[in-house]
Design a protein around this motif. Sequence first.
Motif: not given
Length: 108
Positions: A28-36
């Motif tokens: 969740r953190i990897v996908k969320g922060e990388s998308s942002e």
Amino acid sequence: MIAINSMPDHLHLFFGFRPNQALSDLMRIVKGESSEWINNEKLTPALFRWQEGYGAFSYSKSQINPVATYIHNQEKHHHKKTFLEEYKEFLDFFEIEYDEKYVFKPLE
């Protein structure tokens, strides 16, 4: 982080992980922060979003070098077979039952 490499339709992350950590929280953190970051930096012409889900496979410490080498050589692997073909081979190798409707979709 032990190894990381990406192709146009997928990303491999190879990392050490403790049993008391939750993989779902990390993803969740990897996908969320990388998308942002990708969207803030305008690295794609359209809004970037990861597909739902992810695949996770576990390896022993003795497999670190071969798995890291495999990840670093992704471009060579995908001249021989597609990501989807390879992913399904992993699912079969690890004896993971799956429904085709939940397997990753190809890029359009």
